[in-house]
Design a protein around this motif. Structure first.
Motif, PDB file in Angstrom:
ATOM      1  N   SER A 261       6.300  -1.793  -5.700  1.00 59.26           N
ATOM      2  CA  SER A 261       4.875  -1.471  -5.715  1.00 59.26           C
ATOM      3  C   SER A 261       4.162  -2.313  -4.660  1.00 59.26           C
ATOM      4  O   SER A 261       4.738  -3.256  -4.104  1.00 59.26           O
ATOM      5  CB  SER A 261       4.275  -1.742  -7.102  1.00 59.26           C
ATOM      6  OG  SER A 261       4.413  -3.112  -7.443  1.00 59.26           O
ATOM      7  N   GLY A 262       2.904  -1.950  -4.402  1.00 55.10           N
ATOM      8  CA  GLY A 262       2.146  -2.642  -3.373  1.00 55.10           C
ATOM      9  C   GLY A 262       2.220  -1.911  -2.051  1.00 55.10           C
ATOM     10  O   GLY A 262       2.937  -0.905  -1.909  1.00 55.10           O
ATOM     11  N   PRO A 263       1.516  -2.382  -1.054  1.00 53.59           N
ATOM     12  CA  PRO A 263       1.419  -1.639   0.217  1.00 53.59           C
ATOM     13  C   PRO A 263       2.662  -1.728   1.098  1.00 53.59           C
ATOM     14  O   PRO A 263       2.798  -0.957   2.046  1.00 53.59           O
ATOM     15  CB  PRO A 263       0.223  -2.299   0.904  1.00 53.59           C
ATOM     16  CG  PRO A 263       0.194  -3.694   0.351  1.00 53.59           C
ATOM     17  CD  PRO A 263       0.657  -3.587  -1.069  1.00 53.59           C
ATOM     18  N   LEU A 264       3.616  -2.649   0.779  1.00 51.71           N
ATOM     19  CA  LEU A 264       4.737  -2.912   1.680  1.00 51.71           C
ATOM     20  C   LEU A 264       6.068  -2.630   0.986  1.00 51.71           C
ATOM     21  O   LEU A 264       6.287  -3.015  -0.161  1.00 51.71           O
ATOM     22  CB  LEU A 264       4.675  -4.376   2.139  1.00 51.71           C
ATOM     23  CG  LEU A 264       5.515  -4.777   3.342  1.00 51.71           C
ATOM     24  CD1 LEU A 264       4.999  -4.089   4.595  1.00 51.71           C
ATOM     25  CD2 LEU A 264       5.470  -6.296   3.521  1.00 51.71           C
ATOM     26  N   TRP A 265       6.969  -1.947   1.734  1.00 56.71           N
ATOM     27  CA  TRP A 265       8.343  -1.733   1.259  1.00 56.71           C
ATOM     28  C   TRP A 265       9.267  -1.993   2.441  1.00 56.71           C
ATOM     29  O   TRP A 265       9.150  -1.374   3.492  1.00 56.71           O
ATOM     30  CB  TRP A 265       8.509  -0.318   0.729  1.00 56.71           C
ATOM     31  CG  TRP A 265       9.851  -0.074   0.071  1.00 56.71           C
ATOM     32  CD1 TRP A 265      10.811  -1.008  -0.228  1.00 56.71           C
ATOM     33  CD2 TRP A 265      10.391   1.186  -0.333  1.00 56.71           C
ATOM     34  NE1 TRP A 265      11.889  -0.425  -0.824  1.00 56.71           N
ATOM     35  CE2 TRP A 265      11.678   0.933  -0.908  1.00 56.71           C
ATOM     36  CE3 TRP A 265       9.919   2.496  -0.306  1.00 56.71           C
ATOM     37  CZ2 TRP A 265      12.481   1.932  -1.419  1.00 56.71           C
ATOM     38  CZ3 TRP A 265      10.720   3.498  -0.823  1.00 56.71           C
ATOM     39  CH2 TRP A 265      11.987   3.230  -1.372  1.00 56.71           C
ATOM     40  N   GLU A 266      10.206  -2.926   2.236  1.00 54.36           N
ATOM     41  CA  GLU A 266      11.125  -3.305   3.303  1.00 54.36           C
ATOM     42  C   GLU A 266      12.551  -2.911   2.933  1.00 54.36           C
ATOM     43  O   GLU A 266      13.008  -3.133   1.802  1.00 54.36           O
ATOM     44  CB  GLU A 266      11.054  -4.809   3.565  1.00 54.36           C
ATOM     45  CG  GLU A 266       9.719  -5.258   4.151  1.00 54.36           C
ATOM     46  CD  GLU A 266       9.691  -6.745   4.445  1.00 54.36           C
ATOM     47  OE1 GLU A 266       9.507  -7.110   5.620  1.00 54.36           O
ATOM     48  OE2 GLU A 266       9.849  -7.533   3.490  1.00 54.36           O
ATOM     49  N   LEU A 267      13.253  -2.323   3.899  1.00 55.61           N
ATOM     50  CA  LEU A 267      14.663  -1.966   3.751  1.00 55.61           C
ATOM     51  C   LEU A 267      15.440  -2.631   4.883  1.00 55.61           C
ATOM     52  O   LEU A 267      15.059  -2.511   6.056  1.00 55.61           O
ATOM     53  CB  LEU A 267      14.839  -0.446   3.802  1.00 55.61           C
ATOM     54  CG  LEU A 267      14.175   0.362   2.677  1.00 55.61           C
ATOM     55  CD1 LEU A 267      14.308   1.851   2.958  1.00 55.61           C
ATOM     56  CD2 LEU A 267      14.799   0.022   1.336  1.00 55.61           C
TER      57      LEU A 267
END
Length: 322
Positions: A261-267
């Motif tokens: 959740s939240g504005p950031l998603w890192e892969l």
């Protein structure tokens, strides 16, 4: 007709012509309630008698050095018995009208229109409510003054003047502002300016809290608009939405929610298995609205290609050595 009679007639005629050219010159017009107003005559003449009135109401008369003030102006009116100038103290709005001076010695009659206005004081703005929801709420704002007459009103939304439109009505002489189906651009701050020709005043500002959104979503990957990346890349997905209060943001992959959740998603070090539909879901519990943005991300190639390349290189080296 004797010479003396002829001379008297000529003198009288000249004085009549002279008196007809007399104008009343106010010290100020419009005048401010509470101030002193003087009505002088131009050009200056010497009077032996005369009277002043406003409309049908007698103010005073004078003969020689004696003057008599009528009861409705007692203590407030006086005349210069030589020049005929009228002085009124502590003028009121009700003193507005047409002032007339008359005299038989010299013969004259002149008039002028005087307006007395109250100065503007203590401008106050009040709103029926200040917490609203976009497209679903309306607000009425009223502008009042402690004193002031013949007022004009101007409303400001931040630095822009508010004008009537399909959603905006100005009523009660402009003192009431009604906004229906408010939008996020109706936040303000709002101010009311009240004025007349002698003074002006402004209210304190009032701002509205308007809940809206989420909408106008945006989704970028590594700060780019592209959706294709090579295998092994690190992906940083950033989601945004216009919303007040700020929207709750959640993520999904291939239509299935993920534990992010939240504005950031890192892969990190993505493979071809990471290709697919990435969605950012925004929700606002105050407006009960939701919004979604989706991007189809393609991971080109895979780590298997790197392994195969190494195997081919080793094979070629072995053939050269043997």
């Amino acid at each position: 007709m004797g010479r003396g009679t002829l001379a008297w007639l000529i003198l009288t005629f000249l004085r009549v012509l002279e008196s007809n050219a007399v104008e009343i010159k106010p010290s100020t017009n419009p005048a401010v309630a509470g101030d002193t107003l003087t009505l002088s005559l131009s050009p200056s003449l010497t009077f032996k008698s005369g009277s002043w009135a406003v409309g049908e109401i007698q103010i005073l008369t004078w003969l020689g050095e004696q003057q008599a003030v009528f009861s409705n102006h007692t203590g407030r009116a006086s005349v210069n018995v030589l020049t005929g100038a009228l002085t009124l103290s502590s003028v009121k709005v009700t003193d507005s009208g047409v002032y007339i001076v008359q005299s038989t010695d010299p013969p004259l009659k002149a008039n002028t229109s005087i307006t007395v206005l109250e100065a503007v004081s203590n401008v106050t703005l009040k709103a029926t409510q200040t917490s609203l929801t976009e497209f679903n709420s309306s607000v009425i704002m009223t502008c009042t003054v402690s004193s002031g007459s013949s007022l004009s009103f101007v409303w400001m939304n931040s630095s822009s003047e508010v004008n009537a439109s399909e959603r905006v009505q100005l009523t009660d002489g402009g003192s009431t502002l009604t906004i229906t189906n408010v939008t996020r651009y109706d936040r303000g701050p709002f101010e009311c300016h009240a004025s007349n020709s002698v003074s002006n005043g402004s209210s304190d500002s009032v701002s509205l809290t308007i809940t809206y959104g989420p909408d106008n979503m945006a989704l970028t990957v590594n700060g780019l608009n592209t959706t294709s990346f090579p295998a092994g890349s690190n992906l940083t997905m950033l989601c945004s939405a216009q919303s007040n209060p700020p929207a709750e943001l959640r993520w999904a992959f291939q239509g299935q929610p993920v534990n992010t959740s939240g504005p950031l998603w890192e892969l990190m070090s993505v493979t071809k298995d990471h290709s697919g539909l990435y969605s950012c879901l925004a929700s606002n519990n105050h407006t009960n609205l939701n919004s979604t943005i989706t991007k189809n991300i393609l991971i080109a190639g895979s780590s298997e290609h790197v392994v195969n390349a190494w195997l081919l290189l080793l094979f070629l080296l072995s053939r050269l050595l043997y």
